[in-house]
Design an enzyme around this catalytic site. Structure first.
Site, PDB file in Angstrom:
ATOM      1  N   GLU A  88      37.357  44.071  30.679  1.00 16.14           N
ATOM      2  CA  GLU A  88      37.315  42.237  30.684  1.00 16.14           C
ATOM      3  C   GLU A  88      38.108  41.751  32.008  1.00 16.14           C
ATOM      4  OE1 GLU A  88      41.358  44.296  29.560  1.00 16.14           O
ATOM      5  OE2 GLU A  88      39.235  44.817  29.390  1.00 16.14           O
ATOM      6  N   GLU A  89      38.074  42.610  32.804  1.00 15.03           N
ATOM      7  CA  GLU A  89      38.581  42.282  34.473  1.00 15.03           C
ATOM      8  C   GLU A  89      37.316  42.131  35.290  1.00 15.03           C
ATOM      9  OE1 GLU A  89      42.506  43.015  35.417  1.00 15.03           O
ATOM     10  OE2 GLU A  89      42.971  43.783  33.525  1.00 15.03           O
ATOM     11  N   MET A  90      37.298  43.201  36.313  1.00 16.64           N
ATOM     12  CA  MET A  90      36.275  43.242  37.051  1.00 16.64           C
ATOM     13  C   MET A  90      35.279  44.338  36.694  1.00 16.64           C
ATOM     14  SD  MET A  90      38.772  43.299  40.493  1.00 16.64           S
ATOM     15  CE  MET A  90      37.774  42.713  42.052  1.00 16.64           C
TER      16      MET A  90
END
Length: 314
Positions: free
Chosen positions: A107-109
């Site tokens: 859910e980030e990079m």
């Protein structure tokens, strides 16, 4: 960490111009801003840690890959270099180790293949030259990437009004802020957990904000250790430059410092079960057990205002 008195932060000396360390910091800054590190090519470290937003992002919880919303507020990077534990749950022990977390989090990079990410960096001009200046060899490695990012992040802190005040400049704090300083150390009980140059004890505490059995449930440190007593405990954040990094707490549900002060004034939050089924869950007792440091403070409106004035000077 045992209690130590408030003291000005000793900031690291900037690296000598032209040195390998200066090149490493410059490389880290460029990588920090570059979305090439992310799977989509659209998200950089800077996306969630913005200089103009106190090295956070101004959101309750950050958005990442595919506009997915994370569970937690992006911590400010001020004083991060002084920490023995990073992330709200303390799962990383160094800035180098911490960097891998957001890189690989879906859910980030959302990097699925770190070797592929390294190859993307290597293929982009002028990184080979920059890595050569920073590390002595024109080679891009994951270790070098995390070292460069950490080198940049270790240079981010700046002197505060409190630093200047504690260094012998009495005019650095307003009269209300001085009153707030006194309350911070006494009646308001803040210095039980926020002390020393970093304004943190480096420990994990339950503030009654686990939201056990509710929408924002988060058991914090327990998810790392598996120890029931850690349910609902989160790392004490540094308060350095705290006024610049709203909103607050691990879930970002407190938009202002006055709201945070109101929480502590009332003795913290409370993890209440919605129904008997929730209260029967094994971790309910631990999650609702708040830190013994918390108690109602009975601060007047003027005292709360003075405390906020002091927090704005940190």
């Amino acid at each position: 960490m045992d209690f130590v008195e408030l003291a000005p932060m000793v900031l690291p000396d900037p690296p000598a111009p032209g040195s390998a360390q200066a090149a490493r910091v410059a490389l880290g800054e460029q990588l920090f801003k570059d979305p090439v590190l992310s799977d989509s090519g659209h998200i950089a470290c800077e996306s969630c840690h913005n200089r103009r937003l106190g090295w956070s992002d101004g959101l309750p919880r950050s958005f990442g890959h595919g506009r997915a919303e994370g569970r937690r507020n992006a911590p400010s990077l001020y004083a991060a270099s002084t920490r023995d534990a990073l992330f709200w749950d303390g799962r990383a022990a160094s800035l180098e180790e911490q960097a891998i977390g957001p890189l690989t989090a879906p859910e980030e990079m959302a990097v699925r293949d770190l070797e592929e990410m390294v190859a993307r960096v290597e293929a982009k001009a002028p990184y080979l030259t920059l890595f050569g200046e920073a590390f002595g060899e024109e080679e891009v490695t994951l270790d070098a990437i995390t070292q460069a990012l950490a080198s940049f992040e270790r240079q981010l802190d700046r002197q505060s009004d409190l630093d200047r005040f504690l260094s012998g400049k009495p005019d650095a704090l307003s009269d209300p802020a001085v009153q707030g300083l006194h309350l911070f150390r006494t009646k308001a009980r803040c210095a039980n957990c926020h002390f020393g140059p970093t304004l943190s004890d480096g420990r994990f505490h339950n503030l009654g904000l686990s939201y056990f059995g509710r929408r924002f449930e988060d058991l914090g440190r327990y998810e790392v250790t598996g120890v029931s007593e850690d349910a609902g405990r989160f790392l004490t954040p540094s308060l350095r430059h705290v006024a610049r990094s709203a909103p607050y707490m691990h879930n970002g549900l407190f938009p202002s410092l006055s709201g945070v002060v109101a929480l502590y004034n009332g003795g913290g939050g409370a993890s209440h079960a919605r129904d008997e089924k929730t209260s029967d869950r094994p971790l309910f007792g631990a999650a609702k057990t708040s830190s013994p440091h918390l108690r109602p403070l009975a601060l007047s409106q003027d005292e709360r205002a003075a405390l906020v004035a002091f927090l704005n000077a940190l």
